[in-house]
Design an enzyme around this catalytic site. Sequence first.
Site, PDB file in Angstrom:
ATOM      1  N   GLN A   1       3.134  10.109   1.313  1.00 15.27           N
ATOM      2  CA  GLN A   1       4.403   9.457   1.312  1.00 15.27           C
ATOM      3  C   GLN A   1       5.490   9.348  -0.161  1.00 15.27           C
ATOM      4  O   GLN A   1       6.622   9.156   0.098  1.00 15.27           O
ATOM      5  CB  GLN A   1       4.129   7.705   1.336  1.00 15.27           C
TER       6      GLN A   1
ATOM      7  N   CYS B   1       5.550   0.088   7.333  1.00 14.45           N
ATOM      8  CA  CYS B   1       5.300   1.168   6.397  1.00 14.45           C
ATOM      9  C   CYS B   1       6.676   1.457   5.597  1.00 14.45           C
ATOM     10  O   CYS B   1       7.659   1.592   6.240  1.00 14.45           O
ATOM     11  CB  CYS B   1       4.893   2.362   7.477  1.00 14.45           C
ATOM     12  N   LEU B   2       6.458   1.924   4.382  1.00 13.50           N
ATOM     13  CA  LEU B   2       7.275   2.423   3.474  1.00 13.50           C
ATOM     14  C   LEU B   2       8.185   3.602   3.998  1.00 13.50           C
ATOM     15  O   LEU B   2       9.612   3.851   3.637  1.00 13.50           O
ATOM     16  CB  LEU B   2       7.130   2.467   2.182  1.00 13.50           C
TER      17      LEU B   2
ATOM     18  N   HIS C   1      -5.102   1.715   7.006  1.00 11.43           N
ATOM     19  CA  HIS C   1      -3.611   2.326   7.007  1.00 11.43           C
ATOM     20  C   HIS C   1      -3.323   3.222   6.237  1.00 11.43           C
ATOM     21  O   HIS C   1      -2.673   4.238   6.491  1.00 11.43           O
ATOM     22  CB  HIS C   1      -2.535   1.059   6.939  1.00 11.43           C
ATOM     23  N   GLU C   2      -3.502   3.145   4.867  1.00  8.73           N
ATOM     24  CA  GLU C   2      -3.445   4.340   3.856  1.00  8.73           C
ATOM     25  C   GLU C   2      -4.432   5.551   3.978  1.00  8.73           C
ATOM     26  O   GLU C   2      -3.959   6.500   3.962  1.00  8.73           O
ATOM     27  CB  GLU C   2      -3.595   3.616   2.658  1.00  8.73           C
TER      28      GLU C   2
ATOM     29  N   GLY D   1       0.733  -1.113   0.088  1.00  5.69           N
ATOM     30  CA  GLY D   1       0.011  -0.015   0.126  1.00  5.69           C
ATOM     31  C   GLY D   1       0.783   1.255   0.069  1.00  5.69           C
ATOM     32  O   GLY D   1       2.118   1.187   0.346  1.00  5.69           O
TER      33      GLY D   1
ATOM     34  N   HIS E   1      -2.882   7.658   6.543  1.00  7.85           N
ATOM     35  CA  HIS E   1      -1.631   8.447   6.165  1.00  7.85           C
ATOM     36  C   HIS E   1      -2.215   9.791   5.527  1.00  7.85           C
ATOM     37  O   HIS E   1      -1.516  10.927   5.526  1.00  7.85           O
ATOM     38  CB  HIS E   1      -1.111   7.807   4.842  1.00  7.85           C
TER      39      HIS E   1
END
Length: 178
Positions: free
Chosen positions: A50, A93-94, A135-136, A45, A139
Amino acid sequence: MTLKLRIVPDPVLRKLADPVKTVDREVSRFMHEMLETMYASAGVGLAAPQVGELKRVIVVDVEEEQNAAKAFMMADPVITWSSEELFTYREGCLSIPGQYAEVTRPKRIKVAYTDVNNQRIEMEAEDLLSTCIQHEVDHLNGVLFVDHVSKLKRDMMLKRVEKAQRLAAEEQQDGKAL
Ligand code: NI
């Protein structure tokens, strides 16, 4: 073309993203670039903040095969319903590389969003897909998965990333990264 990933403590990760309203060619192209960036980073994701863009856009693909035709590309996603039943998953998470923690969220959700063809759609998701969408969407509101764990654990994880990033930058300056 892949986009540059923002890593904590980049302040863009803590800002509120703006609605896109219409998925035009520019937004559609951006969605595909986000998907490419996510696949290149082995993520499941990715949210626009990000990659430094404060737009309400997320991409999600929790399948192994990385088939872009089956990926979800969502603009202005809104979670319209969530189950009382919960689901716990070890999230990463990236933007917080190398750190993982168990997070508990609603097991099933309904999410309304505008797709890559500018159609408003509502769908149901459960388990990993549900977790990933939540989660996204977090963000887009400046919320990170570490905000769902204790402050002690959060501070520890964020400190570890900052230290690793600092060491990597120093090594690069010393010219050791061969
Ligand atoms: Ni993330």
